[in-house]
Write a protein that holds these residues in place. Structure first.
Motif, PDB file in Angstrom:
ATOM      1  N   ALA A 234     -10.317 -14.288  11.980  1.00 42.71           N
ATOM      2  CA  ALA A 234     -11.526 -14.039  11.182  1.00 42.71           C
ATOM      3  C   ALA A 234     -12.292 -15.334  10.933  1.00 42.71           C
ATOM      4  CB  ALA A 234     -11.154 -13.368   9.860  1.00 42.71           C
ATOM      5  N   LEU A 235     -11.583 -16.396  10.605  1.00 41.92           N
ATOM      6  CA  LEU A 235     -12.243 -17.679  10.377  1.00 41.92           C
ATOM      7  C   LEU A 235     -12.901 -18.191  11.654  1.00 41.92           C
ATOM      8  CD1 LEU A 235      -9.618 -19.454   8.081  1.00 41.92           C
ATOM      9  CD2 LEU A 235     -11.811 -18.447   7.417  1.00 41.92           C
ATOM     10  N   PHE A 236     -12.258 -17.964  12.808  1.00 39.85           N
ATOM     11  CA  PHE A 236     -12.890 -18.337  14.083  1.00 39.85           C
ATOM     12  C   PHE A 236     -14.178 -17.552  14.289  1.00 39.85           C
ATOM     13  CE2 PHE A 236     -13.546 -16.995  18.510  1.00 39.85           C
ATOM     14  CZ  PHE A 236     -13.856 -18.226  19.081  1.00 39.85           C
ATOM     15  N   ALA A 237     -14.138 -16.246  14.015  1.00 42.52           N
ATOM     16  CA  ALA A 237     -15.324 -15.415  14.194  1.00 42.52           C
ATOM     17  C   ALA A 237     -16.444 -15.862  13.261  1.00 42.52           C
ATOM     18  CB  ALA A 237     -14.972 -13.950  13.945  1.00 42.52           C
ATOM     19  N   PHE A 238     -16.111 -16.156  12.007  1.00 42.53           N
ATOM     20  CA  PHE A 238     -17.138 -16.593  11.061  1.00 42.53           C
ATOM     21  C   PHE A 238     -17.674 -17.977  11.419  1.00 42.53           C
ATOM     22  CE2 PHE A 238     -15.081 -13.694   7.738  1.00 42.53           C
ATOM     23  CZ  PHE A 238     -15.968 -12.670   8.040  1.00 42.53           C
ATOM     24  N   GLN A 239     -16.846 -18.773  12.103  1.00 43.95           N
ATOM     25  CA  GLN A 239     -17.299 -20.096  12.486  1.00 43.95           C
ATOM     26  C   GLN A 239     -18.357 -20.029  13.588  1.00 43.95           C
ATOM     27  OE1 GLN A 239     -15.549 -22.064  15.435  1.00 43.95           O
ATOM     28  NE2 GLN A 239     -16.987 -23.721  15.176  1.00 43.95           N
ATOM     29  N   VAL A 240     -18.235 -19.070  14.503  1.00 38.79           N
ATOM     30  CA  VAL A 240     -19.211 -18.944  15.588  1.00 38.79           C
ATOM     31  C   VAL A 240     -20.353 -18.030  15.201  1.00 38.79           C
ATOM     32  CG1 VAL A 240     -17.506 -19.412  17.375  1.00 38.79           C
ATOM     33  CG2 VAL A 240     -17.905 -17.064  16.677  1.00 38.79           C
ATOM     34  N   LEU A 241     -20.180 -17.223  14.143  1.00 40.39           N
ATOM     35  CA  LEU A 241     -21.271 -16.398  13.642  1.00 40.39           C
ATOM     36  C   LEU A 241     -21.984 -17.141  12.516  1.00 40.39           C
ATOM     37  CD1 LEU A 241     -19.461 -12.947  13.424  1.00 40.39           C
ATOM     38  CD2 LEU A 241     -21.219 -13.587  15.075  1.00 40.39           C
ATOM     39  N   SER A 242     -23.258 -16.825  12.329  1.00 41.53           N
ATOM     40  CA  SER A 242     -24.006 -17.423  11.225  1.00 41.53           C
ATOM     41  C   SER A 242     -23.809 -16.552   9.997  1.00 41.53           C
ATOM     42  CB  SER A 242     -25.487 -17.522  11.580  1.00 41.53           C
ATOM     43  OG  SER A 242     -25.693 -18.400  12.655  1.00 41.53           O
ATOM     44  N   VAL A 243     -23.035 -17.030   9.034  1.00 36.78           N
ATOM     45  CA  VAL A 243     -22.720 -16.237   7.860  1.00 36.78           C
ATOM     46  C   VAL A 243     -23.242 -16.939   6.618  1.00 36.78           C
ATOM     47  CG1 VAL A 243     -20.652 -15.283   8.912  1.00 36.78           C
ATOM     48  CG2 VAL A 243     -20.464 -17.331   7.515  1.00 36.78           C
ATOM     49  N   ASN A 244     -23.413 -16.148   5.574  1.00 37.60           N
ATOM     50  CA  ASN A 244     -23.797 -16.660   4.264  1.00 37.60           C
ATOM     51  C   ASN A 244     -22.511 -16.979   3.510  1.00 37.60           C
ATOM     52  OD1 ASN A 244     -24.603 -17.002   1.575  1.00 37.60           O
ATOM     53  ND2 ASN A 244     -26.340 -15.629   1.838  1.00 37.60           N
ATOM     54  N   TYR A 245     -22.263 -18.244   3.249  1.00 35.60           N
ATOM     55  CA  TYR A 245     -20.992 -18.632   2.643  1.00 35.60           C
ATOM     56  C   TYR A 245     -20.884 -18.202   1.191  1.00 35.60           C
ATOM     57  CZ  TYR A 245     -20.001 -21.179   6.886  1.00 35.60           C
ATOM     58  OH  TYR A 245     -19.762 -21.488   8.204  1.00 35.60           O
ATOM     59  N   ALA A 246     -22.021 -17.990   0.532  1.00 34.28           N
ATOM     60  CA  ALA A 246     -21.960 -17.421  -0.816  1.00 34.28           C
ATOM     61  C   ALA A 246     -21.403 -15.999  -0.752  1.00 34.28           C
ATOM     62  CB  ALA A 246     -23.345 -17.421  -1.452  1.00 34.28           C
ATOM     63  N   GLY A 247     -21.819 -15.229   0.258  1.00 30.64           N
ATOM     64  CA  GLY A 247     -21.277 -13.882   0.437  1.00 30.64           C
ATOM     65  C   GLY A 247     -19.799 -13.917   0.750  1.00 30.64           C
ATOM     66  N   LEU A 248     -19.375 -14.858   1.598  1.00 22.04           N
ATOM     67  CA  LEU A 248     -17.949 -14.983   1.931  1.00 22.04           C
ATOM     68  C   LEU A 248     -17.130 -15.330   0.693  1.00 22.04           C
ATOM     69  CD1 LEU A 248     -15.785 -15.004   4.136  1.00 22.04           C
ATOM     70  CD2 LEU A 248     -16.329 -17.414   4.534  1.00 22.04           C
ATOM     71  N   ALA A 249     -17.664 -16.234  -0.152  1.00 20.74           N
ATOM     72  CA  ALA A 249     -16.956 -16.605  -1.374  1.00 20.74           C
ATOM     73  C   ALA A 249     -16.848 -15.416  -2.335  1.00 20.74           C
ATOM     74  CB  ALA A 249     -17.671 -17.773  -2.053  1.00 20.74           C
ATOM     75  N   LEU A 250     -17.915 -14.607  -2.432  1.00 25.38           N
ATOM     76  CA  LEU A 250     -17.873 -13.429  -3.305  1.00 25.38           C
ATOM     77  C   LEU A 250     -16.833 -12.418  -2.816  1.00 25.38           C
ATOM     78  CD1 LEU A 250     -21.636 -12.761  -4.143  1.00 25.38           C
ATOM     79  CD2 LEU A 250     -19.810 -13.303  -5.757  1.00 25.38           C
ATOM     80  N   ILE A 251     -16.724 -12.249  -1.503  1.00 24.72           N
ATOM     81  CA  ILE A 251     -15.737 -11.315  -0.956  1.00 24.72           C
ATOM     82  C   ILE A 251     -14.325 -11.776  -1.317  1.00 24.72           C
ATOM     83  CG2 ILE A 251     -14.721 -10.450   1.184  1.00 24.72           C
ATOM     84  CD1 ILE A 251     -17.490 -10.419   2.391  1.00 24.72           C
ATOM     85  N   LEU A 252     -14.033 -13.039  -1.089  1.00 24.23           N
ATOM     86  CA  LEU A 252     -12.695 -13.558  -1.397  1.00 24.23           C
ATOM     87  C   LEU A 252     -12.411 -13.484  -2.900  1.00 24.23           C
ATOM     88  CD1 LEU A 252     -12.589 -16.673   0.976  1.00 24.23           C
ATOM     89  CD2 LEU A 252     -11.554 -14.432   1.332  1.00 24.23           C
ATOM     90  N   LEU A 253     -13.431 -13.780  -3.733  1.00 27.29           N
ATOM     91  CA  LEU A 253     -13.248 -13.690  -5.176  1.00 27.29           C
ATOM     92  C   LEU A 253     -12.975 -12.242  -5.590  1.00 27.29           C
ATOM     93  CD1 LEU A 253     -13.339 -15.226  -7.878  1.00 27.29           C
ATOM     94  CD2 LEU A 253     -15.783 -14.666  -7.993  1.00 27.29           C
ATOM     95  N   GLY A 254     -13.722 -11.305  -4.997  1.00 26.39           N
ATOM     96  CA  GLY A 254     -13.508  -9.899  -5.313  1.00 26.39           C
ATOM     97  C   GLY A 254     -12.115  -9.428  -4.922  1.00 26.39           C
ATOM     98  N   LEU A 255     -11.647  -9.827  -3.729  1.00 27.60           N
ATOM     99  CA  LEU A 255     -10.300  -9.449  -3.305  1.00 27.60           C
ATOM    100  C   LEU A 255      -9.245 -10.045  -4.234  1.00 27.60           C
ATOM    101  CD1 LEU A 255     -10.656  -9.882   0.572  1.00 27.60           C
ATOM    102  CD2 LEU A 255     -10.480  -7.736  -0.683  1.00 27.60           C
ATOM    103  N   ALA A 256      -9.466 -11.279  -4.679  1.00 29.37           N
ATOM    104  CA  ALA A 256      -8.519 -11.904  -5.601  1.00 29.37           C
ATOM    105  C   ALA A 256      -8.471 -11.141  -6.930  1.00 29.37           C
ATOM    106  CB  ALA A 256      -8.915 -13.362  -5.840  1.00 29.37           C
ATOM    107  N   PHE A 257      -9.624 -10.710  -7.434  1.00 34.76           N
ATOM    108  CA  PHE A 257      -9.655  -9.932  -8.678  1.00 34.76           C
ATOM    109  C   PHE A 257      -8.942  -8.598  -8.510  1.00 34.76           C
ATOM    110  CE2 PHE A 257     -13.702 -12.043 -10.577  1.00 34.76           C
ATOM    111  CZ  PHE A 257     -12.925 -13.125 -10.946  1.00 34.76           C
ATOM    112  N   ILE A 258      -9.139  -7.946  -7.369  1.00 36.71           N
ATOM    113  CA  ILE A 258      -8.507  -6.642  -7.129  1.00 36.71           C
ATOM    114  C   ILE A 258      -6.989  -6.789  -7.092  1.00 36.71           C
ATOM    115  CG2 ILE A 258      -8.231  -4.805  -5.417  1.00 36.71           C
ATOM    116  CD1 ILE A 258     -11.197  -5.250  -4.691  1.00 36.71           C
ATOM    117  N   VAL A 259      -6.504  -7.818  -6.401  1.00 35.14           N
ATOM    118  CA  VAL A 259      -5.063  -8.064  -6.369  1.00 35.14           C
ATOM    119  C   VAL A 259      -4.566  -8.464  -7.752  1.00 35.14           C
ATOM    120  CG1 VAL A 259      -3.261  -9.541  -5.409  1.00 35.14           C
ATOM    121  CG2 VAL A 259      -5.057  -8.669  -3.923  1.00 35.14           C
ATOM    122  N   GLY A 260      -5.361  -9.250  -8.480  1.00 36.87           N
ATOM    123  CA  GLY A 260      -4.971  -9.665  -9.817  1.00 36.87           C
ATOM    124  C   GLY A 260      -4.810  -8.507 -10.772  1.00 36.87           C
ATOM    125  N   GLU A 261      -5.543  -7.429 -10.558  1.00 37.14           N
ATOM    126  CA  GLU A 261      -5.422  -6.246 -11.414  1.00 37.14           C
ATOM    127  C   GLU A 261      -4.021  -5.653 -11.332  1.00 37.14           C
ATOM    128  OE1 GLU A 261      -6.211  -3.548 -14.134  1.00 37.14           O
ATOM    129  OE2 GLU A 261      -7.791  -4.921 -13.494  1.00 37.14           O
TER     130      GLU A 261
END
Length: 491
Positions: A316-343
């Motif tokens: 996934a990190l390789f794919a995001f490295q060659v794709l043009s992604v919004n890193y704020a969106g990537l950070a929000l996704i990881l933060l959301g997953l962390a909150f869901i697991v934290g629940e």
């Protein structure tokens, strides 16, 4: 003496004739082999231009140079693609030692957006009847300044980009921000240089960038946007035979008569890159990788979640490295997953879970927003629904557990049925003995006489001694369970 000289002369004559014949035969064979080795390498671009397409085309041109091919033909049908991948392809074409012919085919195909740039950068630009090119206006990628791609042509002559999702707004030739104007002027300068290098219509190329205009094959030929309109590959090679093209080391005359056709289809490497760099696949790989790592940390030694998660996360990190992604969106996704697991590990009665879903959805929406390679909303919605169901199950599970008595510790002993292991002996006002409680042998006291095998009820625990009182005999199923525990304890 004369007879000997005459014999030698005749022998030498015959040897000379034989050698001459052999020389002519070898020459003809070498010439035939040389003609047989002259080939036209055909590569196919079908779909959006991305890292996988770039790798396929660049490796194809390099292999054609090693094989000393006469020409490379790019069969192209594309709606556009990433600017970085497009520029790498054009650099490879301009530096190639083998002439590259880009041919928009079959009928109904298009060279929109990035395809227009590649067509202008090729040594020969060709199209089939009933094809079109244009709509080369660049658009921003996911809100990342300086990262852009040519706009995707929606098939009706309009350009889809930041002007609107439907692509029905007229593109601005100036741009609304300084960054957009920079990207626009850079694209105009780039395509004009490509046009002037190969003697094509630079003014229309600029209009294709600023106004997202389109042309059909016959109009493109009339306006000197392309060089050839060909019905099939044989017709194309026949029309470009003898044409002069501008190569990196000067002009060259094409010799495309009697070429062997070598078709190089995308191999497993290209197919793998195409799958990995698909935004939806990369999105799922990231989610699987994140959860795999979390499960491995929660259950050390299980191995499978950790191994699978690590592999998926790296891909996934390789794919995001060659794709043009919004890193704020990537950070929000990881933060959301962390909150869901934290629940699940630190229950907050839904607060962490709801916040995690909101962050996850927002991050997914803006991750690649603004390009035609974004993540589909049904994928985002389905993933969020699964996460929401998991959170709902977790919250209801914890709410149900709150009303249940403790299953461990001293509190667990109260009101638990047990069985006497011997006759209790009197000790002052109390009776002392032993009981079988939860598969273990306990010291016990009672205010009443107790006999061996009598069913009792545990009242409370004082250190390592449990106070019991006579209780009703349990059901048959409970007796079976207790007897099983007794046998296990005796063993």
């Amino acid at each position: 003496m004369e007879t000997l000289t005459s014999s030698r002369f005749r022998l030498g004559l015959w040897v000379g004739l034989i050698l001459l014949g052999l020389g002519l035969s070898v020459g003809q064979w070498a010439l035939a082999q040389s003609d047989a080795n002259r080939s036209a390498v055909v590569l196919t671009i079908d779909g959006a231009i991305g890292p996988a397409t770039m790798d396929y085309v660049v490796r194809g041109i390099e292999q054609a140079e090693l094989d000393e091919a006469a020409v490379v033909v790019l069969r192209m049908d594309t709606p556009g693609g990433l600017m970085d991948s497009m520029r790498t392809i054009i650099k490879s074409i301009l530096a190639s030692e083998v002439p590259v012919v880009t041919w928009v085919t079959p009928a109904g195909a298009r060279a929109a957006s990035a395809g227009t740039y590649i067509l202008y950068g090729s040594h020969v630009a060709a199209m089939s009847p009933a094809t079109n090119l244009g709509s080369a206006t660049p658009v921003q990628m996911g809100g990342m300044p300086g990262s852009s791609e040519p706009a995707e042509n929606d098939g009706d002559g309009s350009s889809s980009g930041e002007e609107g999702e439907a692509g029905d707004s007229e593109p601005s030739s100036e741009g609304s921000t300084a960054m957009e104007r920079k990207v626009m002027e850079d694209a105009v300068s780039y395509i004009r240089e490509l046009a002037e290098r190969h003697g094509r219509n630079a003014d229309w190329a600029e209009r294709a960038v600023r106004e997202a205009v389109n042309l059909g094959a016959s109009e493109a030929l009339e306006q000197n946007v392309i060089d050839v309109v060909a019905d099939d590959l044989d017709d194309l090679l026949a029309q470009i035979n003898g044409r002069q093209v501008v190569m990196a080391n000067g002009e060259r005359t094409l010799d495309t008569a009697n070429l062997a056709i070598v078709r190089q289809q995308p191999d497993w490497r290209t197919d793998l890159l195409s799958v990995i760099t698909d935004p939806n696949v990369a999105y799922f790989l990231m989610i699987i990788g994140f959860y795999g790592i979390i499960f491995e940390l929660a259950n050390p030694g299980s191995l499978y979640p950790g191994v699978i998660g690590a592999i998926c996360l790296v891909l996934a990190l390789f794919a995001f490295q060659v794709l043009s992604v919004n890193y704020a969106g990537l950070a929000l996704i990881l933060l959301g997953l962390a909150f869901i697991v934290g629940e699940a590990f630190a229950p907050s009665f839904g607060m962490l879970g709801v916040g995690g879903i909101v962050a996850f959805v927002l991050g997914s929406v803006i991750l690649m927003d603004g390009s035609h390679r974004d993540i589909s909303l049904p994928t985002v919605g389905g993933t969020a629904a699964v996460a929401g169901g998991f959170i709902l199950w977790t919250v209801t599970r914890f709410m149900g557990l709150r009303g249940k008595p403790s299953a461990v510790g001293v509190e667990h002993v109260s009101d638990t049925r047990c069985r006497a292991l011997d006759d209790f002996k009197q000790d002052g006002d109390l009776y002392r003995g032993h009981v079988q409680l939860g598969g273990e042998r306990w010291n016990a006291i009672s205010k009443e006489p107790i006999t061996n095998g009598q069913w009792l009820k545990a009242e409370h625990v004082d250190g390592l001694t449990v106070e019991v009182s006579p209780g009703a005999e349990p059901s048959l199923a409970h007796q079976v369970g207790q007897s099983t525990q007794t046998r296990s304890g005796q063993q």
